[in-house]
Design a protein around this motif. Structure first.
Motif, PDB file in Angstrom:
ATOM      1  N   ASN A  27      46.495  41.740  34.078  1.00 56.88           N
ATOM      2  CA  ASN A  27      45.166  41.131  34.054  1.00 56.88           C
ATOM      3  C   ASN A  27      45.105  39.905  33.153  1.00 56.88           C
ATOM      4  OD1 ASN A  27      43.091  42.841  35.647  1.00 56.88           O
ATOM      5  ND2 ASN A  27      44.311  44.365  34.563  1.00 56.88           N
ATOM      6  N   ARG A  28      46.242  39.463  32.647  1.00 52.70           N
ATOM      7  CA  ARG A  28      46.302  38.250  31.841  1.00 52.70           C
ATOM      8  C   ARG A  28      46.668  37.067  32.745  1.00 52.70           C
ATOM      9  NH1 ARG A  28      50.196  38.908  27.010  1.00 52.70           N
ATOM     10  NH2 ARG A  28      48.862  37.386  25.963  1.00 52.70           N
ATOM     11  N   PRO A  31      50.122  36.721  35.751  1.00 54.54           N
ATOM     12  CA  PRO A  31      50.476  38.149  35.680  1.00 54.54           C
ATOM     13  C   PRO A  31      51.938  38.449  35.977  1.00 54.54           C
ATOM     14  CG  PRO A  31      48.438  37.838  36.881  1.00 54.54           C
ATOM     15  CD  PRO A  31      49.020  36.470  36.667  1.00 54.54           C
ATOM     16  N   ASN A 118      44.438  38.885  24.856  1.00 50.52           N
ATOM     17  CA  ASN A 118      43.837  38.395  26.085  1.00 50.52           C
ATOM     18  C   ASN A 118      44.312  37.000  26.460  1.00 50.52           C
ATOM     19  OD1 ASN A 118      42.259  40.731  26.453  1.00 50.52           O
ATOM     20  ND2 ASN A 118      40.734  39.980  24.997  1.00 50.52           N
ATOM     21  N   TYR A 178      52.642  43.369  43.111  1.00 50.72           N
ATOM     22  CA  TYR A 178      51.719  42.276  42.810  1.00 50.72           C
ATOM     23  C   TYR A 178      52.054  41.026  43.614  1.00 50.72           C
ATOM     24  CZ  TYR A 178      49.202  38.638  40.339  1.00 50.72           C
ATOM     25  OH  TYR A 178      48.379  37.579  40.049  1.00 50.72           O
ATOM     26  N   ASP A 183      45.445  41.978  44.256  1.00 51.27           N
ATOM     27  CA  ASP A 183      44.192  42.678  43.957  1.00 51.27           C
ATOM     28  C   ASP A 183      44.324  44.185  44.117  1.00 51.27           C
ATOM     29  OD1 ASP A 183      42.945  40.269  43.409  1.00 51.27           O
ATOM     30  OD2 ASP A 183      42.203  40.017  45.465  1.00 51.27           O
ATOM     31  N   ARG A 186      46.294  45.654  41.195  1.00 52.11           N
ATOM     32  CA  ARG A 186      45.482  45.783  39.978  1.00 52.11           C
ATOM     33  C   ARG A 186      44.611  47.039  40.030  1.00 52.11           C
ATOM     34  NH1 ARG A 186      44.515  39.993  40.368  1.00 52.11           N
ATOM     35  NH2 ARG A 186      45.504  38.896  38.634  1.00 52.11           N
ATOM     36  N   SER A 187      43.929  47.239  41.153  1.00 56.87           N
ATOM     37  CA  SER A 187      43.005  48.372  41.251  1.00 56.87           C
ATOM     38  C   SER A 187      43.747  49.709  41.238  1.00 56.87           C
ATOM     39  CB  SER A 187      42.152  48.254  42.521  1.00 56.87           C
ATOM     40  OG  SER A 187      42.972  48.260  43.682  1.00 56.87           O
ATOM     41  N   ALA A 190      45.062  50.378  37.688  1.00 57.28           N
ATOM     42  CA  ALA A 190      43.979  50.787  36.793  1.00 57.28           C
ATOM     43  C   ALA A 190      43.570  52.229  37.064  1.00 57.28           C
ATOM     44  CB  ALA A 190      42.783  49.848  36.962  1.00 57.28           C
TER      45      ALA A 190
END
Length: 223
Positions: A27-28, A31, A118, A178, A183, A186-187, A190
């Motif tokens: 998320n930086r 990526p 971040n 990725y 997207d 990422r989901s 997480a």
């Protein structure tokens, strides 16, 4: 050696801190490069420590008391204790996200820490990888198992590399995914992290206990 070693590597790969840092990296900015730097740092530290133990300290470990059955018993007992601590929540295996990290930092430096975590520096990701691969109880136990196997140097080095590949699987797989579906990766990552924080402790504890019991049993059988 191989099956217990792989199971230990799987347990290491499921550490919430390791996956939390992967979530943070993805998320930086940039990526893919963040994940690659994190992975490279982890591999450099893990492989370097392993090579030092296997090929530099190896003569000191080659005493008559350092036999495979005895090492299996000791490693098995260590894993059982580790499993009990994980199950009891006394060894939480470092729960964290970017917020969780900075929430525990003193207020005087939390702003700087947040900007660092971040930000887009690849050095931060690389250093995080170095830190996450510092020798843990599980890793030391895995190295002891490799040394005590009595395998050739090439086989032991292969076992070391395989352990690290499996231990970083949940960094390697998201990196590849990725590149195809950012997207969705990422989901899903997480969601996996949230599940591990809520339920994964039991699964890791059971896995460690199974490996520990197996090693103790095999060790006593080989005495």
């Amino acid at each position: 050696m191989w099956i217990p070693l792989l199971m230990m590597a799987v347990a290491v790969s499921l550490e919430p801190f390791r996956i939390g840092m992967t979530v943070l990296a993805i998320n930086r900015p940039r990526p893919a490069l963040q994940l690659l730097a994190f992975l490279a740092g982890g591999f450099v530290m893990g492989t370097t420590v392993g090579v030092v133990v296997l090929f530099v300290l190896r003569p000191a470990l080659g005493s008559a008391h350092f036999t495979l059955p005895r090492v299996q018993i000791v490693v098995g007992l260590v894993l059982l204790v580790n499993a009990a601590l994980v199950a009891a929540g006394l060894l939480s295996r470092s729960k964290t996200t970017s917020g969780g990290l900075t929430d525990r930092i003193p207020a005087s430096i939390s702003g700087r820490a947040r900007r660092l975590l971040n930000g887009g520096s690849l050095w931060t990701a690389g250093v995080a990888g170095l830190g996450i691969a510092l020798p843990s109880i599980d890793y030391v136990a895995a190295l002891a198992l490799i040394v005590a196997s009595g395998a050739t140097a090439a086989t032991q080095f292969g076992a070391l590399l395989l352990f690290n590949v499996v231990a970083f699987a949940l960094v390697e797989i998201p990196l590849l995914c990725y590149l195809v579906a950012p997207d969705r990766t990422r989901s899903m990552l997480a969601a996996l992290y949230d599940w591990l924080r809520a339920q994964g402790r039991r699964g890791v504890a059971v896995l460690l206990a199974v490996v520990g019991c197996a090693l103790v049993g095999v060790g006593f059988a080989g005495l």
